[in-house]
Design a protein around this motif. Structure first.
Motif, PDB file in Angstrom:
ATOM      1  N   ALA A  19       0.843  -1.197   0.000  1.00 11.84           N
ATOM      2  CA  ALA A  19       0.000   0.000   0.000  1.00 11.84           C
ATOM      3  C   ALA A  19       0.873   1.240   0.000  1.00 11.84           C
ATOM      4  CB  ALA A  19      -0.911   0.004   1.219  1.00 11.84           C
ATOM      5  N   ASN A  20       0.511   2.204  -0.817  1.00  9.19           N
ATOM      6  CA  ASN A  20       1.243   3.466  -0.841  1.00  9.19           C
ATOM      7  C   ASN A  20       1.160   4.115   0.534  1.00  9.19           C
ATOM      8  OD1 ASN A  20       2.026   3.303  -3.581  1.00  9.19           O
ATOM      9  ND2 ASN A  20      -0.043   3.857  -4.173  1.00  9.19           N
ATOM     10  N   GLY A  21       2.295   4.647   0.979  1.00 10.72           N
ATOM     11  CA  GLY A  21       2.388   5.252   2.301  1.00 10.72           C
ATOM     12  C   GLY A  21       2.979   4.319   3.335  1.00 10.72           C
ATOM     13  N   ASP A  22       2.949   3.018   3.076  1.00 12.53           N
ATOM     14  CA  ASP A  22       3.546   2.055   3.996  1.00 12.53           C
ATOM     15  C   ASP A  22       5.056   2.046   3.765  1.00 12.53           C
ATOM     16  OD1 ASP A  22       3.661   0.173   5.993  1.00 12.53           O
ATOM     17  OD2 ASP A  22       2.474  -1.345   4.945  1.00 12.53           O
ATOM     18  N   ASN A  23       5.793   1.288   4.569  1.00 14.90           N
ATOM     19  CA  ASN A  23       7.221   1.177   4.307  1.00 14.90           C
ATOM     20  C   ASN A  23       7.582  -0.260   3.949  1.00 14.90           C
ATOM     21  OD1 ASN A  23       8.174  -0.292   6.708  1.00 14.90           O
ATOM     22  ND2 ASN A  23       7.773   1.594   7.841  1.00 14.90           N
ATOM     23  N   VAL A  24       8.727  -0.431   3.352  1.00 16.82           N
ATOM     24  CA  VAL A  24       9.155  -1.726   2.845  1.00 16.82           C
ATOM     25  C   VAL A  24       9.274  -2.747   3.978  1.00 16.82           C
ATOM     26  CG1 VAL A  24      11.066  -2.939   1.690  1.00 16.82           C
ATOM     27  CG2 VAL A  24      10.251  -0.736   0.809  1.00 16.82           C
ATOM     28  N   MET A  25       9.775  -2.351   5.126  1.00 17.54           N
ATOM     29  CA  MET A  25       9.938  -3.292   6.234  1.00 17.54           C
ATOM     30  C   MET A  25       8.608  -3.848   6.708  1.00 17.54           C
ATOM     31  SD  MET A  25      10.842  -2.760  10.207  1.00 17.54           S
ATOM     32  CE  MET A  25       9.130  -2.325  10.345  1.00 17.54           C
ATOM     33  N   ARG A  26       7.629  -2.992   6.955  1.00 14.25           N
ATOM     34  CA  ARG A  26       6.322  -3.452   7.439  1.00 14.25           C
ATOM     35  C   ARG A  26       5.675  -4.409   6.452  1.00 14.25           C
ATOM     36  NH1 ARG A  26       4.573   1.925   8.504  1.00 14.25           N
ATOM     37  NH2 ARG A  26       5.621   2.548  10.387  1.00 14.25           N
ATOM     38  N   LEU A  85      17.957   1.048   5.369  1.00  8.92           N
ATOM     39  CA  LEU A  85      17.070   0.405   6.331  1.00  8.92           C
ATOM     40  C   LEU A  85      15.707   0.395   5.665  1.00  8.92           C
ATOM     41  CD1 LEU A  85      18.158   2.128   9.666  1.00  8.92           C
ATOM     42  CD2 LEU A  85      18.897  -0.090   8.748  1.00  8.92           C
ATOM     43  N   SER A  86      15.139  -0.787   5.500  1.00  6.48           N
ATOM     44  CA  SER A  86      13.878  -0.875   4.759  1.00  6.48           C
ATOM     45  C   SER A  86      12.735  -0.161   5.466  1.00  6.48           C
ATOM     46  CB  SER A  86      13.520  -2.333   4.463  1.00  6.48           C
ATOM     47  OG  SER A  86      13.367  -3.085   5.643  1.00  6.48           O
ATOM     48  N   CYS A  87      12.878   0.087   6.771  1.00  8.86           N
ATOM     49  CA  CYS A  87      11.846   0.842   7.492  1.00  8.86           C
ATOM     50  C   CYS A  87      11.819   2.306   7.077  1.00  8.86           C
ATOM     51  CB  CYS A  87      12.029   0.725   9.000  1.00  8.86           C
ATOM     52  SG  CYS A  87      13.518   1.529   9.656  1.00  8.86           S
ATOM     53  N   GLN A  88      12.867   2.755   6.415  1.00  7.58           N
ATOM     54  CA  GLN A  88      12.960   4.151   6.006  1.00  7.58           C
ATOM     55  C   GLN A  88      12.618   4.367   4.532  1.00  7.58           C
ATOM     56  OE1 GLN A  88      13.543   6.689   8.338  1.00  7.58           O
ATOM     57  NE2 GLN A  88      13.113   4.863   9.572  1.00  7.58           N
ATOM     58  N   ILE A  89      12.209   3.309   3.850  1.00  6.81           N
ATOM     59  CA  ILE A  89      11.807   3.440   2.449  1.00  6.81           C
ATOM     60  C   ILE A  89      10.287   3.457   2.393  1.00  6.81           C
ATOM     61  CG2 ILE A  89      11.914   2.471   0.132  1.00  6.81           C
ATOM     62  CD1 ILE A  89      14.523   1.049   0.981  1.00  6.81           C
ATOM     63  N   ARG A  90       9.730   4.637   2.212  1.00  8.99           N
ATOM     64  CA  ARG A  90       8.278   4.808   2.142  1.00  8.99           C
ATOM     65  C   ARG A  90       7.826   4.565   0.708  1.00  8.99           C
ATOM     66  NH1 ARG A  90       5.312   5.336   5.852  1.00  8.99           N
ATOM     67  NH2 ARG A  90       6.839   6.288   7.177  1.00  8.99           N
ATOM     68  N   ILE A  91       6.786   3.772   0.580  1.00  7.45           N
ATOM     69  CA  ILE A  91       6.279   3.392  -0.739  1.00  7.45           C
ATOM     70  C   ILE A  91       5.385   4.477  -1.313  1.00  7.45           C
ATOM     71  CG2 ILE A  91       4.799   1.750  -1.954  1.00  7.45           C
ATOM     72  CD1 ILE A  91       7.614   0.717  -1.288  1.00  7.45           C
ATOM     73  N   GLU A  92       5.689   4.823  -2.546  1.00  6.72           N
ATOM     74  CA  GLU A  92       4.902   5.790  -3.310  1.00  6.72           C
ATOM     75  C   GLU A  92       4.718   5.213  -4.715  1.00  6.72           C
ATOM     76  OE1 GLU A  92       6.609   9.676  -3.109  1.00  6.72           O
ATOM     77  OE2 GLU A  92       6.898   9.545  -0.950  1.00  6.72           O
ATOM     78  N   PRO A  93       3.721   5.677  -5.460  1.00  8.67           N
ATOM     79  CA  PRO A  93       3.471   5.125  -6.796  1.00  8.67           C
ATOM     80  C   PRO A  93       4.690   5.146  -7.710  1.00  8.67           C
ATOM     81  CG  PRO A  93       1.656   6.551  -6.152  1.00  8.67           C
ATOM     82  CD  PRO A  93       2.729   6.699  -5.098  1.00  8.67           C
ATOM     83  N   GLU A  94       5.570   6.111  -7.537  1.00 11.91           N
ATOM     84  CA  GLU A  94       6.764   6.213  -8.375  1.00 11.91           C
ATOM     85  C   GLU A  94       7.725   5.048  -8.171  1.00 11.91           C
ATOM     86  OE1 GLU A  94       6.247   8.998  -5.976  1.00 11.91           O
ATOM     87  OE2 GLU A  94       4.691   9.559  -7.401  1.00 11.91           O
TER      88      GLU A  94
END
Length: 107
Positions: A19-26, A85-94
């Motif tokens: 989901a956009n807005g989530d992060n890679v770690m979660r 750190l995958s917790c710091q990569i926020r998912i966006e459509p791009e």
């Protein structure tokens, strides 16, 4: 939703929708991706969500967050220029199609 592909140390690939807005770690934890531990729950207090962003995506995920460099010093595996750190990569459509490589070990 944004597709992210995780490539395990042994080369096995798993692609999930995040989901956009989530992060890679979660997202990795919610989808039982081996190789992401996330002991601190994403509060940037450990390096157990260390990953390597694929070279083709390194510029698109943005720079490391303040303090991320310090946490990566405690990573169990080699830290590379594309380490994050995958917790710091926020998912966006791009980031649709993002590829993340996982280290051999987190502990």
């Amino acid at each position: 939703m944004t597709n992210v592909t995780f490539i395990a140390h042994d080369g096995a690939e798993t692609t999930i929708d995040i989901a956009n807005g989530d992060n890679v770690m979660r997202a990795a934890l919610a989808n039982d991706i081996d190789g992401i531990v996330g002991e601190c729950g994403g509060s940037m207090m450990c390096a157990t969500c260390h990953c390597y962003v694929d070279d083709a995506w390194a510029d698109r995920v943005g720079p490391r967050a303040d303090g991320e460099e310090d946490m990566l010093e405690s990573a169990a595996c080699e830290v590379k220029p594309t380490s994050r750190l995958s917790c710091q990569i926020r998912i966006e459509p791009e980031l649709d199609g993002l590829v993340v490589h996982l280290p051999e070990s987190q502990t």
